[in-house]
Design a protein around this motif. Structure first.
Motif, PDB file in Angstrom:
ATOM      1  N   ALA A 251       0.832  -1.199   0.000  1.00  0.00           N
ATOM      2  CA  ALA A 251       0.000   0.000   0.000  1.00  0.00           C
ATOM      3  C   ALA A 251       0.868   1.251   0.000  1.00  0.00           C
ATOM      4  N   VAL A 252       0.328   2.304  -0.607  1.00  0.00           N
ATOM      5  CA  VAL A 252       1.005   3.603  -0.660  1.00  0.00           C
ATOM      6  C   VAL A 252       1.393   4.063   0.745  1.00  0.00           C
ATOM      7  N   ARG A 253       0.517   3.797   1.732  1.00  0.00           N
ATOM      8  CA  ARG A 253       0.800   4.288   3.093  1.00  0.00           C
ATOM      9  C   ARG A 253       2.087   3.699   3.664  1.00  0.00           C
ATOM     10  N   GLU A 254       2.494   2.524   3.145  1.00  0.00           N
ATOM     11  CA  GLU A 254       3.717   1.912   3.662  1.00  0.00           C
ATOM     12  C   GLU A 254       4.983   2.649   3.220  1.00  0.00           C
ATOM     13  N   ARG A 255       4.874   3.489   2.198  1.00  0.00           N
ATOM     14  CA  ARG A 255       6.063   4.170   1.676  1.00  0.00           C
ATOM     15  C   ARG A 255       5.951   5.689   1.725  1.00  0.00           C
ATOM     16  N   SER A 256       4.792   6.201   2.118  1.00  0.00           N
ATOM     17  CA  SER A 256       4.647   7.657   2.084  1.00  0.00           C
ATOM     18  C   SER A 256       5.301   8.264   3.329  1.00  0.00           C
ATOM     19  N   THR A 257       5.727   9.500   3.188  1.00  0.00           N
ATOM     20  CA  THR A 257       6.299  10.189   4.350  1.00  0.00           C
ATOM     21  C   THR A 257       5.664  11.575   4.458  1.00  0.00           C
ATOM     22  N   PRO A 258       5.574  12.125   5.668  1.00  0.00           N
ATOM     23  CA  PRO A 258       4.905  13.416   5.859  1.00  0.00           C
ATOM     24  C   PRO A 258       5.789  14.597   5.477  1.00  0.00           C
ATOM     25  N   ARG A 259       5.906  14.865   4.190  1.00  0.00           N
ATOM     26  CA  ARG A 259       6.673  16.032   3.727  1.00  0.00           C
ATOM     27  C   ARG A 259       5.812  16.775   2.723  1.00  0.00           C
ATOM     28  N   HIS A 302       6.896   9.744  -3.508  1.00  0.00           N
ATOM     29  CA  HIS A 302       7.696  10.119  -4.675  1.00  0.00           C
ATOM     30  C   HIS A 302       8.094   8.859  -5.425  1.00  0.00           C
ATOM     31  N   ILE A 303       8.409   9.011  -6.687  1.00  0.00           N
ATOM     32  CA  ILE A 303       8.722   7.832  -7.500  1.00  0.00           C
ATOM     33  C   ILE A 303       9.899   7.046  -6.900  1.00  0.00           C
ATOM     34  N   GLY A 304      10.829   7.795  -6.287  1.00  0.00           N
ATOM     35  CA  GLY A 304      11.980   7.127  -5.670  1.00  0.00           C
ATOM     36  C   GLY A 304      11.580   6.225  -4.497  1.00  0.00           C
ATOM     37  N   ASP A 305      10.483   6.600  -3.810  1.00  0.00           N
ATOM     38  CA  ASP A 305      10.019   5.771  -2.689  1.00  0.00           C
ATOM     39  C   ASP A 305       9.541   4.423  -3.206  1.00  0.00           C
ATOM     40  N   ILE A 306       8.984   4.466  -4.411  1.00  0.00           N
ATOM     41  CA  ILE A 306       8.446   3.222  -4.987  1.00  0.00           C
ATOM     42  C   ILE A 306       9.584   2.359  -5.496  1.00  0.00           C
ATOM     43  N   ILE A 307      10.534   2.978  -6.175  1.00  0.00           N
ATOM     44  CA  ILE A 307      11.589   2.190  -6.820  1.00  0.00           C
ATOM     45  C   ILE A 307      12.685   1.799  -5.829  1.00  0.00           C
ATOM     46  N   ALA A 308      13.290   2.786  -5.168  1.00  0.00           N
ATOM     47  CA  ALA A 308      14.386   2.464  -4.239  1.00  0.00           C
ATOM     48  C   ALA A 308      13.837   1.820  -2.975  1.00  0.00           C
ATOM     49  N   GLY A 309      12.829   2.475  -2.387  1.00  0.00           N
ATOM     50  CA  GLY A 309      12.233   1.921  -1.162  1.00  0.00           C
ATOM     51  C   GLY A 309      11.476   0.654  -1.451  1.00  0.00           C
ATOM     52  N   GLY A 310      11.140   0.459  -2.727  1.00  0.00           N
ATOM     53  CA  GLY A 310      10.299  -0.684  -3.076  1.00  0.00           C
ATOM     54  C   GLY A 310      11.008  -1.994  -2.874  1.00  0.00           C
ATOM     55  N   GLU A 311      12.299  -2.034  -3.078  1.00  0.00           N
ATOM     56  CA  GLU A 311      13.105  -3.225  -2.863  1.00  0.00           C
ATOM     57  C   GLU A 311      12.346  -4.506  -3.214  1.00  0.00           C
ATOM     58  N   ALA A 312      11.537  -4.410  -4.262  1.00  0.00           N
ATOM     59  CA  ALA A 312      10.722  -5.564  -4.607  1.00  0.00           C
ATOM     60  C   ALA A 312      11.590  -6.798  -4.726  1.00  0.00           C
TER      61      ALA A 312
END
Ligand SMILES: Nc1ncnc2c1ncn2[C@@H]1O[C@H](COP(=O)(O)OP(=O)(O)OP(=O)(O)O)[C@@H](O)[C@H]1O
Ligand SMILES: [Mg+2]
Length: 319
Positions: A251-259, A302-312
């Motif tokens: 879910a988006v909430r797992e990668r979103s940050t309050p900025r 941000h797209i980086g949260d999905i790709i880098a943080g995604g660590e799929a």
């Protein structure tokens, strides 16, 4: 809620080993999905739960009781079953088919009729179809009737063998959502067989990957996506698509940050990372505001949260 368990079950048909030393525990209330290549033993395992096939070795238990020792007819009345080829009774109307088990259980006529109407509504079976015979229905309509029949007597356990295979993608998605709701609301134990990996990942609380009669891996979909037990599971999960499938499950909430960086566009916190990526691709925006169901601002993705943080696939950067 009765757990279901396979204890070192073996079953052969002549020279074919349909199940070999197969052990599995399905907790009460689980949505267990069996998946694996054709012929790996999924239907055989399913049919052991309602004693349509008995093990050569080992035991199958429901609520701790050995299925082989139960009266099979009585046992099956408490289990809804949708078979791979639908299996409606050909000389009964759709309404009579749906009411089959309630009638066996001795429900009154009005109660049966109410239930048929309720099930038809739930599964999107038009009232006009209820008086038809199975051969007068399309494949997809027959499948809906088969599911309605399985659910009609409100069984504790529901066994479904590729119940949505003949449906178009839209009807399939609708019925998947309906089944998810039924499961969440009722807490029933559902054991479901499919060939469709996306269906399995969407529905399962417990996913069981099988190969040639063996259990290869069992666990929550997200855990199997992150840590496929071997290359067969990896390949079965879609090889290169495994990362996209993981994005589907997170879910988006797992990668979103309050900025607040001035994001354009917004997405729900409960949406999947894949939906966020789709929206970014569609709008050309690499930053989205994240909002709760009630519209409250939660942060940004941000797209980086999905790709880098995604660590799929490689997993536990988040852990
Ligand atoms: N009644 C039977 N007689 C002989 N062989 C059988 C019988 N039932 C199943 N088999 C064999 O046992 C193996 C497992 O069959 P099963 O129907 O459980 O597979 P499955 O995983 O459900 O496959 P599919 O995805 O094609 O439905 C297969 O090799 C099949 O040919
Ligand atoms: Mg099968």
């Amino acid at each position: 809620m009765k757990p279901i368990a396979f204890h070192a079950v073996g079953k052969s048909f002549g020279a074919t080993h349909a199940l070999c030393d197969f052990s599995l525990e399905i907790p009460g209330g689980a949505f267990c999905v069996l998946i694996g290549p054709s012929g790996c033993g999924k239907s055989t395992a399913l049919r052991m739960i309602n004693a349509m096939i008995l093990p050569d070795q080992g035991r199958v238990t429901v609520g701790g009781e050995d299925v082989a020792r139960l009266d099979p007819v009585e046992h099956r009345r408490h289990i809804g079953y949708v078979i791979q080829s639908v299996g409606l009774f050909p000389h009964w109307t759709v309404a009579q088919n749906i009411a089959a088990v309630p009638r066996l259980l001795g429900w009154s006529k009005p109660k049966q009729a109410d239930r048929v109407e309720e099930m038809a509504g739930l599964l999107g079976i038009e009232p006009a179809l209820l008086e038809r015979y199975p051969h007068e229905l399309s494949g997809g309509q027959q499948q809906r009737a088969g599911v309605a029949r399985a659910l009609a007597a409100d069984p504790e356990i529901i066994l479904m063998d590729e119940p949505f295979a003949a449906l178009d993608p839209t009807s399939r998605a609708t019925l998947q959502a309906e089944l998810e709701r039924i499961h969440a609301r009722s807490g029933k134990t559902i054991v479901f067989v499919t060939h469709d990996m996306d269906e399995a990942l969407r529905l399962a609380t417990q996913m069981v990957v099988m190969d040639r009669g063996h259990l290869v891996q069992s666990g929550a979909p997200i855990e199997i996506l992150r840590h496929p037990a071997n290359s067969l599971v990896g390949a079965f999960l879609g090889g290169g698509s495994i990362h996209m499938r993981l994005l589907d499950r997170l879910a988006v909430r797992e990668r979103s940050t309050p900025r607040r960086t001035g994001a354009t566009g917004a997405i729900a916190a409960g949406a999947s990372l894949r939906q966020a990526l789709d929206l970014m691709l569609a709008t050309g925006s690499t930053r989205l505001a994240v909002v709760d169901e009630d519209g409250t601002w939660r942060g940004e993705i941000h797209i980086g949260d999905i790709i880098a943080g995604g660590e799929a696939g490689t997993s536990d950067a988040s852990a």
